[in-house]
Design a protein around this motif. Structure first.
Motif, PDB file in Angstrom:
ATOM      1  N   UNK A 368      68.164  13.372  24.555  1.00 51.15           N
ATOM      2  CA  UNK A 368      67.567  14.023  23.381  1.00 51.15           C
ATOM      3  C   UNK A 368      68.561  14.998  22.745  1.00 51.15           C
ATOM      4  N   UNK A 369      69.216  15.803  23.576  1.00 49.10           N
ATOM      5  CA  UNK A 369      70.187  16.766  23.058  1.00 49.10           C
ATOM      6  C   UNK A 369      71.366  16.050  22.409  1.00 49.10           C
ATOM      7  N   UNK A 370      71.814  14.937  22.995  1.00 47.97           N
ATOM      8  CA  UNK A 370      72.943  14.192  22.427  1.00 47.97           C
ATOM      9  C   UNK A 370      72.603  13.608  21.066  1.00 47.97           C
ATOM     10  N   UNK A 631      82.497  10.848  27.074  1.00 46.74           N
ATOM     11  CA  UNK A 631      82.026  12.243  27.126  1.00 46.74           C
ATOM     12  C   UNK A 631      80.506  12.369  27.076  1.00 46.74           C
ATOM     13  N   UNK A 632      79.875  11.608  26.175  1.00 43.48           N
ATOM     14  CA  UNK A 632      78.425  11.692  26.074  1.00 43.48           C
ATOM     15  C   UNK A 632      77.728  11.175  27.309  1.00 43.48           C
ATOM     16  N   UNK A 691      74.799  24.278  26.585  1.00 43.39           N
ATOM     17  CA  UNK A 691      75.918  23.573  27.228  1.00 43.39           C
ATOM     18  C   UNK A 691      75.988  22.104  26.805  1.00 43.39           C
ATOM     19  N   UNK A 692      74.917  21.299  26.950  1.00 47.79           N
ATOM     20  CA  UNK A 692      75.038  19.889  26.529  1.00 47.79           C
ATOM     21  C   UNK A 692      75.232  19.734  25.023  1.00 47.79           C
ATOM     22  N   UNK A 693      74.639  20.640  24.242  1.00 44.10           N
ATOM     23  CA  UNK A 693      74.802  20.551  22.788  1.00 44.10           C
ATOM     24  C   UNK A 693      76.258  20.789  22.386  1.00 44.10           C
ATOM     25  N   UNK A 699      82.875  16.550  22.165  1.00 42.02           N
ATOM     26  CA  UNK A 699      83.357  15.255  22.610  1.00 42.02           C
ATOM     27  C   UNK A 699      84.522  15.385  23.579  1.00 42.02           C
ATOM     28  N   UNK A 700      85.576  14.588  23.364  1.00 37.34           N
ATOM     29  CA  UNK A 700      86.744  14.633  24.241  1.00 37.34           C
ATOM     30  C   UNK A 700      87.475  15.970  24.165  1.00 37.34           C
TER      31      UNK A 700
END
Length: 747
Positions: A368-370, A631-632, A691-693, A699-700
Motif C-alpha cells: 500500500x505504501x509503495x 528496491x521496492x 521509512x517505507x515511503x 529507489x536505488x
C-alpha cells in the motif's frame, strides 16, 4: 561479523548445556556478590559547574559542620475553626513537638521554634516547624524519617491538623506492580506473536536473566564504584526492554530459517549471524545514547547511564549466545501445534510449496505504501508536525510538593503554607555573600539585603547571618511566587544580574543557592546540554548506521525520523502536563513546567529503542536488496519478515511504559506518558510509514554510497552476504533428511 556470529550461534546450539551453565553460574556469582556486598552509599548529589553548587561548596568551607544542602522538613500545624495557634494549649503541643523532633535522630541539625522564628501566620491559623538535617534527603536514614513521622502523629492526636512537607521524607516511588503488569502484557503479546508458549517464554526468560545479572552486578560493585541504589532504576528499565526485543528478533529469525527447511543447528547459526548482527549494532546505538549522558556532567545521571549501558551489553551477549543455546533445548516446541502441522505439510510437499507464502499484514501494508508513498509521507510528517507544535512552548523546571496529588500529605502541607504565609515560603532562596575581599563585610551584606529587598517579586529578606570568621554571610530571600514558577526563576536571574554590581561596589561576591536555586540551575544545565547531547548521540549513531547499511541517505532518514518522533512526543507531553489537555483522562491534577530531566532522558531511552527497530527492519530490506531483489520488492520483503516482530516489540514497550502513567508521582507519570507516546510515534509512524515511503521514493538511490567512502568504511557484513558466499547452499530439498519433518522432530 556475520560469519563470526554464525559460528558462535552453531557452537552455542551444539554446546547448549555448557553455555547455559556458564550464564547460570554468572547469575549465581553476581547474586552472591550482591547478597554479601556492603550496602551502597547514597549519592552525594552535586551539580558541578553551577552557581548553586559553587555556593554550597563555599558554605561547607566557611561554615564547618553546617547543613546548607541538608534535607528539610516542615511540620505544618493548622488550628481548628475558632482557635489560633497562639492559644496556650496549641502552643504547648507545638513546643512539645519541637522537643520531640530535636531528640528524634542524631542526623537532626536544628529545629526552629515557630514562635521564635516568626513562623506563625498573621491570622494565627497556621504555624510550621522547620527541621533541618545534617545530610541530604538521599542520605537520611530510616530512624530519622520514622522519628519525624511519629512526632507528627503525636501532635495530631491533640486535635490539630498536622501535615509534613519538604524533602526529608523523599522516597523512591515503588513501581514493582507496574513492572509485573508490563511483563504480563509482554508475555501475552509474545504468545500471540509466536503462537507458542515456549517461544514466548524464551525472550522473557533470557531478558530476566540478563537484568538479574546486571542489577546484581551493580549492587555488588556499588561500594567499589561509588554507585547508589538510584543507578539501578534506568538499568532495569532499559535492560528489560532491550533484552526482550533482542531475544524476540533472534527467535523470530530462527523460526523463519526453520520454515525455509534448514536443520535446527544451521537455523540457529544463520539466525545469530544475520539477526544477531543487527542486535549487536542496535545494542551499540543504545550504549552510545546511554554513555552520552555523561555530556550533561551530572554525576548521578552519568552513573545511571553507564550502569544501564552495562546492562545493555549483557543483553546483547545473552542474545547471541544464550538464545541459541536455549533454542536447542526448546526443540520443536518453538512452534505451536498448528504451525508445526502446517510447516510439516509444506516441507513434505517439496521446495516449491515450501517457498510459497501468503501475504501477511506487513506485506499488504508495504505494498500500500509503495503505491502511494508521497501521500503516506505527507500525512505522517504533517501528523507528527501537528503533534510537535506545543513543544514550542516547552518550559522546563523541577517538580516540588506543589505538583503532588491533592490528597497527599506533602501537597496539603504545601497548600497550608501557601495559604497562611505565601507560596514563596515553600522554597526560600539562599543568598551567600562572600565578603572575604571586602573591607566592610557587614556593610556589604547590608547593601546586598537592601538591594534585593527592592527587587520586584521579593516578599521579604532575612537579616544576614555570618560565620565565625565574619567574612561570609547568608540571607534568606522569600519570593512572592511558587518555587517552581517562571517568575521565581526570573527573580533569581535579577539577583544574579545585580551580583556584578555588588562585586564592583563592595568587593563581595554574591551567589544564589538553596534547593530552589539548585533546581533552577539543574534545569538550565540540562537545557544547555540538550543540543550537544543530540549532536553527539545522533552523530555517532549516524556513522555507525552508515557502516551497517552502506548508505548515506538511510542513516540520515533514520536520524531525522527519530528527531521528528521525539519532538512530537515532547509536544504531547507539553499539551497534557503543561497546558492541561486531557489532564483528567491521565490523572494530572496540577499542570506546570515539564521536568527538566525529561527531554534528555526521553532522547536517550527512545533513541536506543528507535534504532533497534530501524536496524532490524531496514537490515532485512538491505539483505534482500543485496541478494538481488529490486528496491521496492526489498521493502516488501523487509516488512513481510520484520513488521510483525517490530510491532510486537513496540506494543510490549508501550505497555511497559504506559503502566507508569498510573503512578501517583507526577514525575513518574510524566516519564511513562512521554516514553509510551514516543515509542508509539516512532514505531508506528516513523518506522512503519515514513521509512517505507522514503525508501520507495528514493529507489536505488537509498543505497547509494560514494566509492571512496565505501572503500574507507569497514565491511561488517550485517546482512550476511559474505556469510552466504562462504556457506555451501545446496537446494532445500537436499538439506532435509529422508523424513520430511526430521528438522522439527530432532531434539
Amino acid at each position: 561479523m556475520a560469519t563470526f556470529l554464525y559460528k558462535l550461534g552453531r557452537f552455542a546450539f551444539r554446546r547448549r548445556g555448557f553455555v547455559a551453565l556458564i550464564w547460570v553460574a554468572l547469575l549465581a556469582v553476581a547474586g552472591v556478590g550482591a547478597a554479601t556486598a556492603s550496602p551502597p552509599a547514597n549519592d552525594s548529589f552535586s551539580i558541578p559547574g553551577t552557581e548553586a553548587q559553587k555556593a554550597f561548596d563555599l558554605l561547607e568551607q566557611r561554615f564547618p559542620g553546617g547543613n546548607a544542602d541538608g534535607a528539610t522538613a516542615r511540620v505544618v500545624f493548622r488550628a481548628p475553626s475558632g482557635e489560633k495557634m497562639t492559644d496556650p494549649d496549641n502552643k504547648a503541643v507545638v513546643t512539645k513537638t519541637v522537643a520531640d523532633l530535636k531528640a528524634s535522630s542524631p542526623q537532626v541539625a536544628s529545629v526552629a521554634d515557630p514562635y521564635q522564628a516568626r513562623a506563625v501566620s498573621k491570622d494565627g491559623s497556621t504555624a510550621y516547624i522547620l527541621t533541618s538535617y545534617k545530610v541530604n534527603s538521599m542520605e537520611l536514614k530510616d530512624p530519622a524519617k520514622d522519628g519525624l513521622k511519629e512526632a507528627g502523629e503525636k501532635a495530631e492526636k491533640s486535635g490539630l491538623k498536622v501535615q509534613i512537607g519538604g524533602d526529608a521524607l523523599q522516597e523512591m516511588p515503588e513501581t514493582g506492580s507496574t513492572e509485573i503488569i508490563g511483563i504480563a502484557i509482554s508475555a501475552v503479546v509474545l504468545a500471540i506473536t509466536f503462537g507458542s508458549l515456549v517461544a514466548a517464554g524464551l525472550p522473557l526468560l533470557t531478558a530476566l536473566i540478563g537484568v538479574g545479572i546486571g542489577i546484581a552486578s551493580i549492587t555488588a560493585l556499588a561500594t567499589t564504584l561509588g554507585l547508589s541504589t538510584t543507578t539501578s532504576t534506568l538499568a532495569m528499565m532499559i535492560g528489560l526492554a532491550v533484552g526482550i526485543d533482542y531475544a524476540l528478533f533472534i527467535v523470530s529469525r530462527y523460526r523463519a530459517e526453520l520454515a525455509e527447511g534448514r536443520d535446527r543447528e544451521e537455523a540457529a547459526g544463520r539466525a545469530v549471524g544475520t539477526a544477531g548482527s543487527a542486535v549487536v549494532f542496535a545494542g551499540l546505538t543504545v550504549v552510545i545514547a546511554l554513555v552520552g549522558l555523561a555530556v550533561v556532567n551530572i554525576p548521578m545521571l552519568t552513573k545511571m547511564g553507564f550502569a544501564a549501558a552495562g546492562t545493555v551489553v549483557i543483553a546483547v551477549l545473552i542474545a547471541i549466545s544464550l538464545i541459541p543455546a536455549v533454542l536447542g533445548f526448546a526443540g520443536k516446541r518453538v512452534f505451536g501445534r498448528k504451525a508445526r502441522r502446517r510447516l510439516e505439510e509444506r516441507l513434505a510437499a517439496g521446495p516449491d510449496a515450501s517457498a510459497e507464502e501468503k501475504p501477511n499484514m506487513g506485506t499488504r501494508w508495504a505494498r500500500f505504501v509503495l503505491r502511494r508513498p508521497l501521500m503516506v509521507l505527507l500525512v505522517a510528517v504533517l501528523g507528527l508536525g501537528a503533534a510537535a507544535v506545543p513543544a514550542v512552548s516547552l518550559e522546563l523546571g523541577l517538580p516540588d510538593d506543589g505538583s503532588q496529588p491533592v490528597s497527599s500529605q506533602k501537597r496539603q502541607a504545601y497548600d497550608a503554607i501557601s495559604d497562611g504565609f505565601g507560596p514563596g515560603y515553600n522554597g526560600p532562596l539562599m543568598v551567600v555573600v562572600d565578603a572575604k575581599g571586602s573591607d566592610d563585610a557587614k556593610g556589604a551584606a547590608e547593601q546586598v539585603r537592601k538591594t534585593i529587598t527592592r527587587l520586584d517579586g521579593v516578599a521579604g529578606v532575612s537579616p544576614a547571618t555570618f560565620n565565625k570568621a565574619g567574612d561570609t554571610a547568608t540571607l534568606t530571600v522569600i519570593s512572592k511566587y511558587k518555587p517552581s514558577s517562571i517568575d521565581t526563576e526570573n527573580l533569581v536571574g535579577d539577583i544574579r544580574d545585580e551580583a556584578s554590581g555588588f562585586k564592583a561596589d563592595t568587593g563581595a561576591e554574591v551567589l544564589v543557592t538553596g534547593q530552589t536555586g539548585m533546581n533552577i540551575d539543574i534545569s538550565q544545565k540540562l537545557n544547555d546540554a540538550l543540543v550537544p547531547y543530540l549532536v553527539l548521540v545522533v552523530g555517532l549513531a549516524f556513522l555507525l548506521l552508515m557502516v551497517v547499511f552502506r548508505s548515506v541517505l538511510v542513516p540520515l532518514k533514520a536520524a531525522l525520523g527519530f528527531l521528528l518522533s521525539v519532538v512530537a512526543a515532547l509536544g504531547a507531553v507539553v499539551a497534557v502536563f503543561q497546558w492541561g489537555w486531557l489532564a483528567d483522562l491521565f490523572g494530572v491534577e496540577e499542570t506546570g513546567p515539564i521536568m527538566s530531566m525529561m527531554p534528555i532522558f526521553m532522547i536517550g531511552v527512545v533513541f536506543g529503542l528507535a534504532m533497534d527497530y530501524e536496524v532490524f527492519l531496514v537490515t532485512r530490506m538491505r539483505e534482500a536488496y543485496v541478494h538481488g531483489e529490486r528496491p521496492g520488492q526489498a521493502v516488501v520483503t523487509g516488512f513481510r519478515h520484520g513488521a510483525r516482530v517490530v510491532t510486537a516489540a513496540a506494543v510490549i514497550m508501550i505497555s511497559v511504559f504506559a503502566g507508569f502513567i498510573g503512578s501517583s508521582e507526577s514525575m513518574i507519570k510524566m516519564i511513562g506518558f512521554g516514553l509510551a507516546t514516543a515509542v508509539l510515534f516512532d514505531a508506528f509512524v516513523v518506522r512503519m510509514a515514513i521509512v517505507p515511503a522514503v525508501l520507495a521514493l528514493l529507489g536505488k538511490a537509498a543505497w547509494w554510497l560514494p566509492r571512496w567512502l565505501d572503500r574507507a568504511l569497514p565491511n561488517v557484513d550485517v546482512e550476511g552476504e559474505g556469510l552466504r558466499k562462504q556457506l555451501e547452499a545446496p537446494p532445500v530439498a537436499q538439506q532435509r533428511d529422508s523424513d520430511p519433518d526430521a528438522e522439527l522432530t530432532r531434539v
